[in-house]
Scaffold this active site. Structure first.
Site, mmCIF file in Angstrom:
data_model
loop_
_atom_site.group_PDB
_atom_site.id
_atom_site.type_symbol
_atom_site.label_atom_id
_atom_site.label_comp_id
_atom_site.label_asym_id
_atom_site.label_seq_id
_atom_site.Cartn_x
_atom_site.Cartn_y
_atom_site.Cartn_z
ATOM 1 N N HIS A 1 0.825 -1.205 0.000
ATOM 2 C CA HIS A 1 0.000 0.000 0.000
ATOM 3 C C HIS A 1 0.864 1.263 0.000
ATOM 4 C CE1 HIS A 1 -3.972 -1.931 0.910
ATOM 5 N NE2 HIS A 1 -3.152 -2.900 1.298
ATOM 6 N N ASP B 1 -6.114 5.677 1.057
ATOM 7 C CA ASP B 1 -6.037 4.278 0.652
ATOM 8 C C ASP B 1 -7.427 3.650 0.730
ATOM 9 O OD1 ASP B 1 -3.796 1.986 0.351
ATOM 10 O OD2 ASP B 1 -5.480 1.207 1.508
ATOM 11 N N VAL C 1 15.404 -6.002 -0.754
ATOM 12 C CA VAL C 1 16.039 -5.701 -2.036
ATOM 13 C C VAL C 1 15.223 -4.643 -2.773
ATOM 14 C CG1 VAL C 1 16.957 -8.041 -2.241
ATOM 15 C CG2 VAL C 1 14.768 -7.491 -3.316
ATOM 16 N N GLN D 1 13.428 -4.323 -5.656
ATOM 17 C CA GLN D 1 12.890 -5.248 -6.642
ATOM 18 C C GLN D 1 12.837 -4.664 -8.034
ATOM 19 O OE1 GLN D 1 9.677 -8.209 -5.913
ATOM 20 N NE2 GLN D 1 8.416 -6.752 -7.076
ATOM 21 N N TRP E 1 0.084 -6.525 -6.523
ATOM 22 C CA TRP E 1 -0.113 -5.673 -7.694
ATOM 23 C C TRP E 1 1.114 -4.842 -8.041
ATOM 24 C CZ3 TRP E 1 -2.567 -6.355 -11.751
ATOM 25 C CH2 TRP E 1 -2.825 -5.325 -12.651
ATOM 26 N N SER F 1 4.140 -5.829 -7.785
ATOM 27 C CA SER F 1 5.019 -6.753 -8.506
ATOM 28 C C SER F 1 4.551 -6.953 -9.943
ATOM 29 C CB SER F 1 5.059 -8.103 -7.782
ATOM 30 O OG SER F 1 5.715 -7.980 -6.536
ATOM 31 N N ASP G 1 -5.794 -10.218 -2.842
ATOM 32 C CA ASP G 1 -6.158 -9.938 -4.228
ATOM 33 C C ASP G 1 -5.333 -10.717 -5.240
ATOM 34 O OD1 ASP G 1 -3.834 -8.550 -3.460
ATOM 35 O OD2 ASP G 1 -4.113 -7.056 -5.024
#
Length: 461
Positions: free
Chosen positions: A25, A123, A337, A339, A357, A359, A378
């Site tokens: 988030h 959010d 890390v 990403q 999401w 990712s 999700d």
């Protein structure tokens, strides 16, 4: 005498942002804040304290140190008894704590601001408590940043009418996370209340783009999902934050240095995100599948839900001398890390992902194919987006287990890795998705124009 220098442009809008808990988030909120600053907006960031994880704390600190124009206000959460909520999940409890504190604290923090904010973006997990106070006490339009896919938004807006979900071809009962089948669970109550509030907000922003989810976005905006739903604006993929660079460049991370030595598009990147820990049994089977596949791999491993508690070493996790057997072609790390930098590296070909999401959108931005292995929330619905776009596949035989812990055998992992790495059509589709993502956020692109239209609207408030 007047200065001949051109004056700095005045901010076009003042936008306040209230994120919730968890990196899934927080990351899109900070990316949106940075994007708004780049488009000449004044941004006030509300920071709920204390945070749940070390990663969140570090992310806030790094962001504020590199965005000096962002005004940060700390939202010191009111005392909250976790036993009063039906959950032990630290992130769901944080959602509840922020929601209970917001009606009291938001007026105290935002009403004194000069200039007054043009809009408040919160959010989805906080919508039911923030939207009413934003309108009634702050006299501010309230927008929701939906931090998952547009397809998940269609489910959220339809919940609990799960027999007739519109807007997506891949939402059915099998995709519904087990937690939402328990009406007494705290998250189920939050999810239902927040979904019911969407029609009372002034708009919904989604970190997606038209070419990735055309059907879901069209259905949402045609009123097919929920009558009275405000405009849904695709503004993604939200781009990663630029790293602050000092006089001397920071040392290159170990995993990036390792990737530098691997052939082009040869590496499988394995990560299940900041929110999900694998069981010991599943870790051993995944290790077996990676070993049997023969592919190079970079595995970011997590054994605890909250990183502050994740202090165990790697020794003994895998068994059977795994680390020695794969030392020439594999790297296992347990640290946090970057990403996006990994997915951007030319050596990475495929991503074994839980399909959080962030990712998915990062894989889309870099044309990386995805082997979808959902775990919670999700993620199964997001995996359907990946499949529909052709950029990846769902792990064969996948199903919800008890708490998402159904163990997948190493042989199944091996077969799935071979299919995702050797299927040229998946790679071609992933490359096409990347082109569409770049186009959407470029000058004149659909996502960039959507956000520009909102800023123009806010500047007139």
């Amino acid at each position: 005498m007047p200065s001949s220098a051109n004056p700095a442009p005045q901010p076009s809008a003042h936008v306040a942002l209230l994120p919730s808990a968890g990196m899934g988030h927080l990351t899109p909120f900070l990316r949106l804040a940075s994007y708004l600053v780049s488009l000449n907006c004044h941004v006030t960031l509300l920071r709920p304290l204390p945070v749940v994880s070390s990663a969140e704390s570090l992310q806030f600190s790094d962001f504020l140190s590199s965005h000096s124009t962002v005004h940060c206000l700390d939202l010191h959460l009111l005392p909250f008894d976790p036993s009063s909520a039906n959950s032990t999940d630290p992130f769901f409890l944080q959602f509840e704590s922020i929601s209970r504190s917001a009606p009291v604290l938001l007026p105290q923090l935002l009403l004194p601001l000069d200039p007054k904010p043009s809009a408040l973006i919160t959010d989805i997990s906080l919508a039911s408590s923030v939207a009413p106070v934003s309108r009634a006490r702050l006299n501010l339009p309230c927008f929701v940043l939906f931090t998952a896919s547009a397809s998940m938004l269609s489910f959220c807006a339809s919940f609990p009418k799960t027999d007739n979900i519109s807007g997506s071809p891949f939402i059915d009962r099998s995709t519904i996370p087990p937690v939402l089948r328990d009406p007494n669970n705290l998250f189920t109550q939050q999810f239902s209340n927040n979904g019911a509030t969407l029609a009372a907000t002034d708009g919904v922003l989604v970190n997606t783009f038209d070419a990735l989810e055309p059907r879901a976005l069209a259905a949402l905006n045609r009123g097919e999902v929920l009558e009275g739903l405000p405009r849904v604006s695709a503004i993604g993929p939200l781009m990663p934050l630029e790293k602050k660079r000092g006089r001397s460049a920071p040392a290159r991370a170990r995993e990036l240095e390792w990737l530098d030595g691997q052939p082009e598009r040869s590496v499988v990147y394995v990560s299940f995100g900041s929110r999900t820990a694998l069981s010991e049994a599943q870790i051993k089977e995944l290790a077996r599948g990676l070993e049997r596949s023969g592919f190079r791999f970079l595995w970011v491993i997590k054994t605890k839900v909250v990183d502050k508690e994740d202090k165990e070493g790697l020794e003994g996790l895998f068994g059977d001398g795994f680390m020695e057997k794969v030392k020439e072609r594999g790297l296992v790390v347990k640290d946090w890390v970057e990403q996006e930098e990994i997915l951007a590296h030319g050596a990475v070909a495929a991503f074994v992902s839980h399909c959080g999401w962030n990712s998915v959108t990062e894989a889309a931005m870099h044309g990386v194919r995805v082997l979808a292995w959902p775990r919670i929330g999700d993620q199964r619905i997001n995996a359907g987006v990946v499949e529909a776009a052709g950029m990846g596949r769902l792990l064969k035989g996948w199903e919800w287990g008890c708490g998402g812990e159904k163990v997948v055998a190493g042989e199944v992992v091996e077969e799935a890795l071979r299919e995702i790495m050797e299927d040229a059509s998946v790679g071609a589709c992933a490359a096409c998705v990347r082109e569409e993502a770049v186009r959407a956020v470029g000058v004149g692109g659909s996502s960039r124009e959507s956000l520009a239209g909102l800023i123009e609207k806010w500047s007139k408030c």
